[in-house]
Design a protein around this motif. Structure first.
Motif, mmCIF file in Angstrom:
data_model
loop_
_atom_site.group_PDB
_atom_site.id
_atom_site.type_symbol
_atom_site.label_atom_id
_atom_site.label_comp_id
_atom_site.label_asym_id
_atom_site.label_seq_id
_atom_site.Cartn_x
_atom_site.Cartn_y
_atom_site.Cartn_z
ATOM 1 N N ARG A 39 7.148 -7.646 -8.091
ATOM 2 C CA ARG A 39 7.829 -6.481 -7.490
ATOM 3 C C ARG A 39 9.116 -6.896 -6.783
ATOM 4 O O ARG A 39 10.112 -6.169 -6.784
ATOM 5 C CB ARG A 39 6.860 -5.824 -6.504
ATOM 6 N N MET A 40 9.138 -8.101 -6.199
ATOM 7 C CA MET A 40 10.322 -8.577 -5.472
ATOM 8 C C MET A 40 11.250 -9.418 -6.340
ATOM 9 O O MET A 40 12.268 -9.901 -5.864
ATOM 10 C CB MET A 40 9.868 -9.407 -4.263
ATOM 11 N N SER A 41 10.889 -9.589 -7.604
ATOM 12 C CA SER A 41 11.683 -10.427 -8.498
ATOM 13 C C SER A 41 13.095 -9.858 -8.700
ATOM 14 O O SER A 41 13.296 -8.645 -8.726
ATOM 15 C CB SER A 41 10.982 -10.536 -9.857
ATOM 16 N N ARG A 42 14.054 -10.770 -8.847
ATOM 17 C CA ARG A 42 15.428 -10.354 -9.131
ATOM 18 C C ARG A 42 15.606 -10.016 -10.604
ATOM 19 O O ARG A 42 16.649 -9.477 -10.988
ATOM 20 C CB ARG A 42 16.400 -11.463 -8.718
ATOM 21 N N PHE A 43 14.613 -10.349 -11.410
ATOM 22 C CA PHE A 43 14.627 -10.001 -12.835
ATOM 23 C C PHE A 43 14.192 -8.544 -12.955
ATOM 24 O O PHE A 43 13.023 -8.204 -12.823
ATOM 25 C CB PHE A 43 13.694 -10.920 -13.613
ATOM 26 N N VAL A 49 8.504 -3.094 -14.066
ATOM 27 C CA VAL A 49 7.119 -3.042 -14.564
ATOM 28 C C VAL A 49 6.140 -3.069 -13.389
ATOM 29 O O VAL A 49 5.162 -2.307 -13.354
ATOM 30 C CB VAL A 49 6.842 -4.211 -15.532
ATOM 31 N N ALA A 50 6.410 -3.952 -12.422
ATOM 32 C CA ALA A 50 5.537 -4.050 -11.250
ATOM 33 C C ALA A 50 5.573 -2.765 -10.432
ATOM 34 O O ALA A 50 4.529 -2.292 -9.953
ATOM 35 C CB ALA A 50 5.956 -5.234 -10.382
ATOM 36 N N ARG A 51 6.756 -2.174 -10.280
ATOM 37 C CA ARG A 51 6.870 -0.913 -9.545
ATOM 38 C C ARG A 51 6.102 0.198 -10.245
ATOM 39 O O ARG A 51 5.431 1.015 -9.593
ATOM 40 C CB ARG A 51 8.343 -0.512 -9.415
ATOM 41 N N PHE A 52 6.214 0.243 -11.564
ATOM 42 C CA PHE A 52 5.509 1.267 -12.336
ATOM 43 C C PHE A 52 3.993 1.090 -12.195
ATOM 44 O O PHE A 52 3.254 2.063 -12.003
ATOM 45 C CB PHE A 52 5.924 1.188 -13.809
ATOM 46 N N TYR A 53 3.552 -0.142 -12.297
ATOM 47 C CA TYR A 53 2.124 -0.456 -12.133
ATOM 48 C C TYR A 53 1.615 0.030 -10.777
ATOM 49 O O TYR A 53 0.577 0.707 -10.681
ATOM 50 C CB TYR A 53 1.924 -1.962 -12.284
ATOM 51 N N ILE A 54 2.336 -0.324 -9.722
ATOM 52 C CA ILE A 54 1.931 0.067 -8.365
ATOM 53 C C ILE A 54 1.939 1.578 -8.220
ATOM 54 O O ILE A 54 1.010 2.178 -7.639
ATOM 55 C CB ILE A 54 2.859 -0.587 -7.319
ATOM 56 N N SER A 55 2.965 2.225 -8.757
ATOM 57 C CA SER A 55 3.081 3.680 -8.656
ATOM 58 C C SER A 55 1.913 4.394 -9.333
ATOM 59 O O SER A 55 1.322 5.321 -8.774
ATOM 60 C CB SER A 55 4.411 4.136 -9.268
ATOM 61 N N ILE A 56 1.573 3.940 -10.543
ATOM 62 C CA ILE A 56 0.472 4.566 -11.293
ATOM 63 C C ILE A 56 -0.862 4.346 -10.597
ATOM 64 O O ILE A 56 -1.662 5.281 -10.420
ATOM 65 C CB ILE A 56 0.407 4.016 -12.734
ATOM 66 N N LEU A 57 -1.127 3.117 -10.188
ATOM 67 C CA LEU A 57 -2.434 2.791 -9.602
ATOM 68 C C LEU A 57 -2.619 3.394 -8.222
ATOM 69 O O LEU A 57 -3.735 3.757 -7.840
ATOM 70 C CB LEU A 57 -2.618 1.273 -9.539
ATOM 71 N N ARG A 58 -1.534 3.530 -7.464
ATOM 72 C CA ARG A 58 -1.647 4.152 -6.142
ATOM 73 C C ARG A 58 -1.528 5.669 -6.204
ATOM 74 O O ARG A 58 -1.969 6.366 -5.296
ATOM 75 C CB ARG A 58 -0.563 3.604 -5.207
ATOM 76 N N ILE A 105 0.983 -4.594 0.578
ATOM 77 C CA ILE A 105 0.743 -5.213 1.884
ATOM 78 C C ILE A 105 1.376 -6.605 1.925
ATOM 79 O O ILE A 105 2.046 -6.974 2.895
ATOM 80 C CB ILE A 105 -0.766 -5.291 2.183
ATOM 81 N N TYR A 106 1.176 -7.384 0.857
ATOM 82 C CA TYR A 106 1.799 -8.705 0.777
ATOM 83 C C TYR A 106 3.319 -8.588 0.863
ATOM 84 O O TYR A 106 3.978 -9.361 1.566
ATOM 85 C CB TYR A 106 1.440 -9.395 -0.543
ATOM 86 N N ARG A 107 3.870 -7.657 0.095
ATOM 87 C CA ARG A 107 5.330 -7.503 0.050
ATOM 88 C C ARG A 107 5.895 -7.187 1.443
ATOM 89 O O ARG A 107 6.908 -7.765 1.861
ATOM 90 C CB ARG A 107 5.713 -6.392 -0.927
ATOM 91 N N SER A 108 5.226 -6.295 2.152
ATOM 92 C CA SER A 108 5.711 -5.943 3.494
ATOM 93 C C SER A 108 5.654 -7.155 4.415
ATOM 94 O O SER A 108 6.539 -7.364 5.254
ATOM 95 C CB SER A 108 4.885 -4.789 4.072
ATOM 96 N N GLY A 109 4.607 -7.973 4.269
ATOM 97 C CA GLY A 109 4.484 -9.168 5.107
ATOM 98 C C GLY A 109 5.546 -10.201 4.779
ATOM 99 O O GLY A 109 6.165 -10.783 5.679
ATOM 100 N N ILE A 110 5.778 -10.436 3.490
ATOM 101 C CA ILE A 110 6.779 -11.427 3.070
ATOM 102 C C ILE A 110 8.176 -11.002 3.507
ATOM 103 O O ILE A 110 8.963 -11.813 4.008
ATOM 104 C CB ILE A 110 6.727 -11.624 1.546
ATOM 105 N N GLN A 111 8.487 -9.725 3.342
ATOM 106 C CA GLN A 111 9.821 -9.234 3.680
ATOM 107 C C GLN A 111 10.050 -9.143 5.187
ATOM 108 O O GLN A 111 11.183 -8.969 5.626
ATOM 109 C CB GLN A 111 10.064 -7.880 3.013
#
Length: 217
Positions: A39-43, A49-58, A105-111
């Motif tokens: 989700r945080m990748s610069r690619f 893809v990660a954003r879409f995955y998170i959006s669908i599952l949540r 949750i991980y992303r918020s902690g890392i950022q």
């Protein structure tokens, strides 16, 4: 029905509840890290893809996801998965769903870690991997523990959704007993067991949090 027999049936259901709980954590905790980093990748394609995955599952009900995984292979590809598939479908559904929540949750902690710490580590000669594992990760774990604790307690209660697949976990066992005995007692006992389970998790999370108190913000 004797109380001892009733408790035996409920505790048998509790074994499946605990199995779903631990299988979900074992699968979702590391998968959540992968999804968060993607989700945080610069690619951009990977991040999208990660954003879409998170959006669908949540954004869709876990119950619906479980049913889609359970019946999808047959309706989409005509595959007969067999009687054992329902527990596999349940495990996959829970892992995929909770990985999406853990990822955020991980992303918020890392950022939340100041960029200056990365720069200081670079000056000291740390590689990116060393910086993440030795400097960033311990702080991230401490910061996300309260949110992770809440999500893990929610998981305990969400295990009851496995009943839609016909899995005889504790809620389903209580439901069957209540219908058979025409009584609310099985539900009350199941509620008490869920509560004690959550109290145990809360106790463990508090202990872990205290052990990480040496990491001051």
């Amino acid at each position: 029905m004797e109380f001892g027999v009733m408790m035996g049936i409920l505790l048998g259901g509790l074994q499946l509840t605990v199995a779903i709980f631990f299988i979900t954590l074992i699968g979702a905790l590391p998968l959540g890290v992968v999804v968060a980093l993607a989700r945080m990748s610069r690619f951009k394609p990977l991040s999208l893809v990660a954003r879409f995955y998170i959006s669908i599952l949540r954004g869709t009900p876990l119950m619906l996801q479980l049913m889609a995984i359970m019946f999808g292979p047959y309706y989409l590809f005509g595959l007969e998965m067999g009687a054992d598939w329902k527990f596999g479908a349940c495990a996959i559904g829970f892992i995929l769903n909770y990985a999406a929540y853990f990822a955020e949750i991980y992303r918020s902690g890392i950022q939340s870690i100041p960029r200056g710490q990365y720069e200081a580590a670079s000056v000291l000669g740390y590689t990116k991997a060393q910086t993440f594992m030795k400097i960033v990760l311990p702080q991230v774990i401490k910061r996300i523990l309260p949110a992770m604790g809440n999500e893990i307690i929610t998981l305990v209660k969400d295990t009851s959704l496995a009943f839609v697949l016909g899995i005889m976990e504790m809620f389903n066992a209580a439901k069957a007993l209540a219908a058979r005995e025409v009584s609310m007692v099985p539900y009350a006992i199941a509620a008490l067991i869920y509560w004690v389970f959550c109290l145990l998790i809360e106790f463990v999370m508090n202990k872990v949090e205290k052990r990480l108190d040496y990491y001051h913000d």
